[in-house]
Design a protein around this motif. Structure first.
Motif, short mmCIF file in Angstrom:
data_model
loop_
_atom_site.label_atom_id
_atom_site.label_comp_id
_atom_site.label_asym_id
_atom_site.label_seq_id
_atom_site.Cartn_x
_atom_site.Cartn_y
_atom_site.Cartn_z
N MET A 53 0.85 -1.18 0.00
CA MET A 53 0.00 0.00 0.00
C MET A 53 0.90 1.24 0.00
O MET A 53 1.82 1.34 0.83
CB MET A 53 -0.91 0.02 1.23
N ILE A 54 0.66 2.15 -0.91
CA ILE A 54 1.48 3.35 -1.06
C ILE A 54 0.61 4.57 -0.80
O ILE A 54 -0.46 4.71 -1.40
CB ILE A 54 2.10 3.42 -2.47
N GLU A 55 1.07 5.43 0.08
CA GLU A 55 0.31 6.63 0.43
C GLU A 55 0.04 7.47 -0.82
O GLU A 55 0.92 7.71 -1.64
CB GLU A 55 1.08 7.46 1.45
N GLY A 56 -1.23 7.88 -0.95
CA GLY A 56 -1.62 8.67 -2.09
C GLY A 56 -2.08 7.87 -3.28
O GLY A 56 -2.51 8.44 -4.29
N HIS A 57 -2.01 6.54 -3.18
CA HIS A 57 -2.45 5.66 -4.26
C HIS A 57 -3.50 4.70 -3.74
O HIS A 57 -3.26 3.97 -2.77
CB HIS A 57 -1.26 4.88 -4.84
N GLU A 58 -4.64 4.68 -4.37
CA GLU A 58 -5.74 3.83 -3.92
C GLU A 58 -5.48 2.36 -4.23
O GLU A 58 -5.82 1.48 -3.45
CB GLU A 58 -7.04 4.29 -4.57
N THR A 59 -4.88 2.10 -5.39
CA THR A 59 -4.66 0.71 -5.82
C THR A 59 -3.31 0.21 -5.32
O THR A 59 -2.28 0.84 -5.57
CB THR A 59 -4.69 0.62 -7.35
N PRO A 60 -3.28 -0.91 -4.61
CA PRO A 60 -2.00 -1.45 -4.12
C PRO A 60 -1.22 -2.12 -5.24
O PRO A 60 -1.76 -2.45 -6.30
CB PRO A 60 -2.43 -2.47 -3.07
N LEU A 61 0.06 -2.31 -4.99
CA LEU A 61 0.88 -3.15 -5.86
C LEU A 61 0.84 -4.56 -5.32
O LEU A 61 0.90 -4.77 -4.11
CB LEU A 61 2.33 -2.65 -5.88
N TYR A 62 0.74 -5.53 -6.20
CA TYR A 62 0.82 -6.92 -5.76
C TYR A 62 1.62 -7.74 -6.75
O TYR A 62 1.86 -7.31 -7.88
CB TYR A 62 -0.57 -7.53 -5.52
N ASP A 63 2.03 -8.88 -6.29
CA ASP A 63 3.00 -9.80 -6.88
C ASP A 63 4.39 -9.33 -6.49
O ASP A 63 4.77 -8.17 -6.74
CB ASP A 63 2.90 -9.91 -8.40
N SER A 64 5.11 -10.22 -5.86
CA SER A 64 6.42 -9.84 -5.30
C SER A 64 7.38 -9.33 -6.37
O SER A 64 8.17 -8.42 -6.12
CB SER A 64 7.06 -11.03 -4.56
#
Length: 205
Positions: A53-64
């Motif tokens: 989860m990145i501040e300011g971004h609603e969509t998280p990053l996933y997959d390592s």
């Protein structure tokens, strides 16, 4: 940044080690993807961890693999990926191989232990097929490593982190495997990596 995952997941461990090597600040929140009330599916349609989860971004990053590639761009400290060309492709190929060994081992373990199946429903042929992939992957890693100090030469890279996480998880979940005896060069690499604080602090179990 907030990293959500499990302390026993080798994919989450890979991200945590990259965070430590690059000296990045983050919060770590544990989540059991198998729990009935797990919220991971809402943030990752594949129902997996890690997710970042990145501040300011609603969509998280996933997959390592996506996450660590992003993290390597955030700081010049401890660059883990070459900028471009064949050297970068070589590191990413090592990562794909290490993750592929893990993918097969995880599938084998789930087939053998998932409580949603009865003993008579488990397929030993499927387990054997997956473990065959694990052994083939270990042989390929051992051959590619040879006598080099690290996977891609004389410096540690993401290739070594991915490989170290794969070997560490096999030692954790499949202690009966004899990969250390069969591939002493992989054992030497694993032992060397295990001395790094980033590996010590993220030991599974």
């Amino acid at each position: 940044m907030k990293l959500i995952g499990s302390t026993t997941s080798p994919y989450v461990r890979k991200v945590r080690i990259v965070m430590a090597e690059k000296k990045l600040d983050y919060q770590f929140e544990t989540e059991d993807v198998w729990a009935a009330d797990a919220s991971v599916g809402a943030a990752n349609p594949l129902g997996k961890v890690p997710r970042l989860m990145i501040e300011g971004h609603e969509t998280p990053l996933y997959d390592s693999r996506v996450i660590v590639e992003y993290l390597d761009t955030l700081s010049p400290v401890g660059k883990l990926l070459p900028p471009s060309g064949r050297e970068r492709a070589d590191v990413k190929t090592w990562e794909a191989l290490a993750d592929g060994v893990l993918d097969a081992a995880v599938l084998a373990r789930l087939e053998a232990t998932w409580p949603g199946r009865g003993e008579g429903e488990r397929s030993q042929a499927w387990i054997g097929r997956q473990m065959g992939k694990v052994e083939a992957g270990l042989q390929a890693m051992s051959k590619a490593l040879g006598e080099k100090p690290f996977c891609c030469g004389i410096h540690m890279s993401l290739a070594d982190i991915a490989t170290g996480c794969a070997l560490g998880w096999l030692a954790f979940r499949f202690p009966q495997l004899t990969w250390r005896e069969d591939h002493p060069n992989l054992a030497r690499l694993s032992d060397k990596l295990a001395q790094r604080p980033s590996f010590k602090d993220t030991m599974p179990g």
